[in-house]
Design a protein around this motif. Structure first.
Motif, mmCIF file in Angstrom:
data_model
loop_
_atom_site.group_PDB
_atom_site.id
_atom_site.type_symbol
_atom_site.label_atom_id
_atom_site.label_comp_id
_atom_site.label_asym_id
_atom_site.label_seq_id
_atom_site.Cartn_x
_atom_site.Cartn_y
_atom_site.Cartn_z
ATOM 1 N N MET A 1 41.068 40.425 16.809
ATOM 2 C CA MET A 1 40.857 39.029 17.204
ATOM 3 C C MET A 1 40.216 38.976 18.576
ATOM 4 O O MET A 1 40.670 39.633 19.508
ATOM 5 C CB MET A 1 42.199 38.286 17.223
ATOM 6 N N ASN A 2 39.187 38.185 18.748
ATOM 7 C CA ASN A 2 38.505 38.067 20.024
ATOM 8 C C ASN A 2 38.960 36.823 20.772
ATOM 9 O O ASN A 2 39.369 35.832 20.178
ATOM 10 C CB ASN A 2 36.986 38.003 19.816
ATOM 11 N N THR A 3 38.871 36.876 22.076
ATOM 12 C CA THR A 3 39.213 35.726 22.892
ATOM 13 C C THR A 3 38.203 34.615 22.661
ATOM 14 O O THR A 3 37.002 34.827 22.727
ATOM 15 C CB THR A 3 39.207 36.107 24.380
ATOM 16 N N THR A 4 38.705 33.401 22.379
ATOM 17 C CA THR A 4 37.824 32.265 22.206
ATOM 18 C C THR A 4 37.906 31.309 23.392
ATOM 19 O O THR A 4 36.949 30.616 23.701
ATOM 20 C CB THR A 4 38.172 31.497 20.915
ATOM 21 N N THR A 5 39.051 31.262 24.049
ATOM 22 C CA THR A 5 39.232 30.407 25.207
ATOM 23 C C THR A 5 39.716 31.279 26.363
ATOM 24 O O THR A 5 40.883 31.667 26.407
ATOM 25 C CB THR A 5 40.261 29.289 24.928
ATOM 26 N N PRO A 6 38.834 31.621 27.311
ATOM 27 C CA PRO A 6 39.250 32.486 28.423
ATOM 28 C C PRO A 6 40.429 31.893 29.179
ATOM 29 O O PRO A 6 40.442 30.709 29.508
ATOM 30 C CB PRO A 6 37.993 32.542 29.297
ATOM 31 N N ARG A 7 41.440 32.723 29.431
ATOM 32 C CA ARG A 7 42.639 32.265 30.134
ATOM 33 C C ARG A 7 42.522 32.441 31.635
ATOM 34 O O ARG A 7 43.325 31.893 32.376
ATOM 35 C CB ARG A 7 43.862 33.021 29.599
ATOM 36 N N LEU A 8 41.576 33.235 32.085
ATOM 37 C CA LEU A 8 41.380 33.433 33.513
ATOM 38 C C LEU A 8 40.031 32.866 33.935
ATOM 39 O O LEU A 8 39.037 33.016 33.229
ATOM 40 C CB LEU A 8 41.436 34.920 33.866
ATOM 41 N N THR A 9 40.009 32.243 35.102
ATOM 42 C CA THR A 9 38.736 31.783 35.651
ATOM 43 C C THR A 9 38.015 32.980 36.271
ATOM 44 O O THR A 9 38.608 34.034 36.518
ATOM 45 C CB THR A 9 38.965 30.719 36.727
ATOM 46 N N ALA A 10 36.745 32.797 36.554
ATOM 47 C CA ALA A 10 35.979 33.867 37.204
ATOM 48 C C ALA A 10 36.589 34.209 38.561
ATOM 49 O O ALA A 10 36.639 35.384 38.952
ATOM 50 C CB ALA A 10 34.525 33.436 37.362
ATOM 51 N N ASP A 11 37.078 33.192 39.273
ATOM 52 C CA ASP A 11 37.697 33.440 40.580
ATOM 53 C C ASP A 11 38.990 34.252 40.430
ATOM 54 O O ASP A 11 39.294 35.107 41.278
ATOM 55 C CB ASP A 11 37.998 32.125 41.283
ATOM 56 N N GLN A 12 39.746 34.003 39.377
ATOM 57 C CA GLN A 12 40.985 34.752 39.163
ATOM 58 C C GLN A 12 40.697 36.203 38.800
ATOM 59 O O GLN A 12 41.410 37.107 39.245
ATOM 60 C CB GLN A 12 41.828 34.068 38.082
ATOM 61 N N VAL A 13 39.675 36.433 38.017
ATOM 62 C CA VAL A 13 39.282 37.807 37.701
ATOM 63 C C VAL A 13 38.848 38.530 38.975
ATOM 64 O O VAL A 13 39.248 39.679 39.219
ATOM 65 C CB VAL A 13 38.143 37.827 36.661
ATOM 66 N N THR A 14 38.075 37.857 39.800
ATOM 67 C CA THR A 14 37.644 38.456 41.065
ATOM 68 C C THR A 14 38.840 38.729 41.967
ATOM 69 O O THR A 14 38.906 39.788 42.611
ATOM 70 C CB THR A 14 36.643 37.530 41.775
ATOM 71 N N GLN A 15 39.797 37.796 42.031
ATOM 72 C CA GLN A 15 40.981 38.016 42.851
ATOM 73 C C GLN A 15 41.757 39.234 42.364
ATOM 74 O O GLN A 15 42.212 40.052 43.172
ATOM 75 C CB GLN A 15 41.888 36.788 42.828
ATOM 76 N N TYR A 16 41.920 39.373 41.064
ATOM 77 C CA TYR A 16 42.622 40.530 40.517
ATOM 78 C C TYR A 16 41.917 41.822 40.915
ATOM 79 O O TYR A 16 42.559 42.798 41.316
ATOM 80 C CB TYR A 16 42.713 40.419 38.998
ATOM 81 N N GLN A 17 40.616 41.826 40.812
ATOM 82 C CA GLN A 17 39.855 43.038 41.121
ATOM 83 C C GLN A 17 39.888 43.387 42.603
ATOM 84 O O GLN A 17 39.955 44.566 42.971
ATOM 85 C CB GLN A 17 38.413 42.873 40.636
ATOM 86 N N THR A 18 39.845 42.381 43.463
ATOM 87 C CA THR A 18 39.764 42.637 44.901
ATOM 88 C C THR A 18 41.119 42.651 45.589
ATOM 89 O O THR A 18 41.319 43.397 46.553
ATOM 90 C CB THR A 18 38.860 41.592 45.584
ATOM 91 N N GLU A 19 42.060 41.823 45.099
ATOM 92 C CA GLU A 19 43.374 41.711 45.734
ATOM 93 C C GLU A 19 44.458 42.492 45.001
ATOM 94 O O GLU A 19 45.535 42.734 45.551
ATOM 95 C CB GLU A 19 43.792 40.234 45.806
ATOM 96 N N GLY A 20 44.223 42.832 43.735
ATOM 97 C CA GLY A 20 45.203 43.573 42.963
ATOM 98 C C GLY A 20 46.199 42.717 42.223
ATOM 99 O O GLY A 20 47.116 43.238 41.583
ATOM 100 N N TYR A 21 46.016 41.404 42.266
ATOM 101 C CA TYR A 21 46.913 40.500 41.538
ATOM 102 C C TYR A 21 46.225 39.149 41.401
ATOM 103 O O TYR A 21 45.234 38.849 42.088
ATOM 104 C CB TYR A 21 48.240 40.314 42.288
ATOM 105 N N THR A 22 46.759 38.300 40.518
ATOM 106 C CA THR A 22 46.327 36.910 40.424
ATOM 107 C C THR A 22 47.423 36.113 39.736
ATOM 108 O O THR A 22 48.330 36.680 39.111
ATOM 109 C CB THR A 22 44.976 36.770 39.688
ATOM 110 N N MET A 23 47.327 34.784 39.849
ATOM 111 C CA MET A 23 48.339 33.880 39.287
ATOM 112 C C MET A 23 47.631 32.923 38.322
ATOM 113 O O MET A 23 47.026 31.938 38.754
ATOM 114 C CB MET A 23 49.026 33.097 40.405
#
Length: 271
Positions: A1-23
């Protein structure tokens, strides 16, 4: 099954990658589905051995396949697909339930420190799902942003701590932490945070009059391989996509109580 509605915003993905976490925003499950999970946990807790701490309900899904209804649910997997890609395996889960009044602290640690010889490469995304309110007053998790990208990258030096007060027996030495940067991850029930396995995190004791329980759900991309020497952890489940390495995978409908029994015999007390 593929994602149809992204649960993370682009900013949240970036925060996870750069900060190591997101909410992530909003609740994870519908209220009805969350209530069923909460009630299922309450029954498990009522049956938990009186001589074992409730913070130590590690890998409960091995012996309770009913939990996979939630652990492998698209509402959860949608959260990690933007971080791990389309081919995803469920690696582990853990209920960390801090009783009111005497809930033990979780020492500063990196999840990766427990898995350094188990997983290759070290790429794990954890969904920390709140079953109870998780606040500064009752011992919510704190993370140290950007600690996943330090020189140690998930393998700091540790020292022993008092196991009568702490969930784990060791803690990252203070010179390898920047406690002053720690950020609280306060959550309402059915909300979650996400963190990288290498991110330093921990939480204070729960001396309040409100219980604090969270369920960690740990996912890896299907390019991660398990070390076969760890016989107590040879269970991963296909969460989405393909089994890229053709590893032996567990049946989400099957009871693997014997694996948790082995973990107890080996006195395995980790994530």
């Amino acid at each position: 099954m593929n994602t149809t509605t992204p649960r993370l915003t682009a900013d949240q993905v970036t925060q996870y990658q750069t900060e190591g976490y997101t909410m992530p925003d909003g609740p994870v499950f519908s209220q009805e589905k969350f209530d069923r999970l909460f009630n299922h946990f309450e029954k498990k807790l009522a049956e938990w051995p009186y001589d074992e701490r409730p913070e130590a309900m590690d890998t409960p899904h091995f012996s309770d396949p009913a939990l996979n209804e939630w652990a492998l649910a698209p509402e959860v997997v949608d959260l990690v697909e933007p971080l791990l890609g389309p081919d995803i395996l469920l690696f582990s889960t853990h209920f960390i339930c801090k009783p009111k009044g005497d809930g033990r602290r979780v020492p500063w640690h990196e999840d990766s420190a427990y898995w350094r010889k188990l997983l290759d490469p070290m790429e794990v995304a954890t969904v920390w799902l709140a079953l109870d309110p998780s606040t500064k007053e009752n011992g919510c998790m704190y993370v140290i942003p950007k600690s996943h990208n330090t020189g140690k990258k998930g393998f700091s030096d540790y020292e022993d701590v008092d196991t009568n007060k702490s969930v784990f027996p060791t803690e990252i030495i203070k010179s390898h932490r920047k406690d002053e940067l720690a950020v609280p991850c306060e959550l309402q029930p059915n909300h979650c945070s996400l963190h990288d396995a290498r991110t330093q995190h921990g939480s204070a004791a729960n001396t309040s009059d409100i219980r604090r329980c969270g369920w960690t759900l740990r996912f890896v991309p299907a390019t991660v391989r398990l070390n076969p020497e760890f016989q107590d952890r040879q269970l991963m489940y296909q969460a989405r996509g393909k089994n890229l390495l053709n590893q032996p995978l567990a049946d989400p409908t099957k009871d693997y109580t014997h694996v948790n029994d082995l973990r107890r015999r080996l006195n395995v007390k980790a994530h």
